[in-house]
Design an enzyme around this catalytic site. Structure first.
Site: not given
Length: 329
Positions: A127, A150, A152, A177, A203, A226, A248, A276, A298, A300
């Protein structure tokens, strides 16, 4: 007579390397709640991360777990747990602890008990926290050894962020995301920007409960639910709006429901991401059972921390190995 079981609940805090920033804000530590269930010989552990977005607090989740002590002493099983607590962090910690305890008592792996083939290593995203385009591009360049990044997003300037990051890491696979922060009026424009940057998946671009627009546009980049999905019960209502779902354990309330949710998602034609919260290897280990045939992984969380549990999971250039038995399962 079978011996009763005891329950211990602990709150632990792990510093985050730098800080973790999404559209809702930043944090500098991961506060986790750990449930430990023992039978006098063996102990099983489960870790969860309370999330304020879902009305949870560390104190409230710890209390909810502690309130289950009489049921645990009376040998509550995973099926009974599903009825005792709603989906969420508290049930996740207890469910994973029960899986771990059962595996240790029987001398078999949790994967075997779940009917999952022997676990193999999986590729996980890494991320890149929300920041300015230049800063995110620099972080992406520093993380170029990870094949899947990933991003943000969720703030003004996302088009510039996407372009800058793609220029910085032309060969990396990208997913992104937005954490509910995009507006419906900007949706098609931002999806086009994501497509131009070669992003594979976006996401939760729109707020949960305000995502109906996704059903009525041509999604030029696949969109993943999500916050709009927690467990099986929430899947059918969103299946036409999304192409994938992020499962998740802290949302489903544990591995038991997560496995069932994944099966239902597949039946509905949805692809699967296994995600997660920022947490330690103890929280990631049960999710690896779910990640074996996922489309995106994902997991991490430990890579974002200054320190992890010992023993923890082994990560090598974006690949994570199955958990050692001493950690979980």
């Amino acid at each position: 007579m079978k011996q009763g079981r005891d329950l211990k609940v602990g709150v632990e805090r792990f510093p985050i390397r730098g800080r973790f920033t999404i559209s809702r804000g930043a944090k500098h530590e991961a506060a986790v709640v750990v449930a430990t269930i023992g039978d006098g010989v063996h102990q099983g552990r489960g870790e969860c991360v309370p999330y304020a977005r879902y009305g949870e607090s560390v104190e409230g989740v710890a209390q909810a777990i502690e309130a289950c002590a009489p049921a645990i002493a009376a040998r509550l099983d995973r099926a009974g747990l599903q009825a005792l607590l709603p989906p969420g962090a508290a049930r996740n910690a207890l469910d994973c602890a029960l899986w771990d305890l059962e595996a240790k008592i029987l001398g078999r792996s949790a994967a075997e008990l779940a009917g999952v083939a022997p676990l193999h290593a999986v590729e996980t995203a890494f991320t890149i926290s929300l920041a300015s385009p230049d800063e995110m591009a620099a972080r992406a360049r520093d993380a170029a050894t990870y094949p899947l990044l990933k991003l943000k997003l969720g703030d003004d300037g996302d088009e510039a962020r996407l372009a800058a990051i793609r220029a910085a890491v032309p060969k990396a696979r990208l997913i992104a995301d937005a954490n509910e922060a995009w507006r419906a009026s900007d949706l098609e424009r931002l999806l086009q920007a994501a497509k131009a940057a070669g992003v594979e998946l976006i996401e939760q671009p729109l707020p949960a409960g305000g995502d109906a627009a996704l059903q009525h546009i041509h999604r030029v980049v696949p969109v993943c639910a999500d916050e709009s999905v927690h467990d099986r019960a929430s899947l059918r209502g969103i299946a036409k709006r999304y192409d994938a779902v992020n499962i998740k354990l802290d949302k489903t309330g544990g591995l038991t429901e997560a496995l069932a949710t994944a099966a239902e998602a597949r039946a509905l034609g949805l692809k699967i991401m296994v995600g997660c919260m920022v947490a330690t290897s103890l929280a990631m280990a049960p999710a690896l059972l779910l990640a074996q045939d996922a489309d995106w992984v994902d997991l991490d969380g430990p890579l974002l921390l200054d320190r992890d549990r010992v023993p923890g999971l082994a990560y090598t250039s974006g690949t994570v190995m199955p958990a050692p038995a001493a950690l979980w399962g």
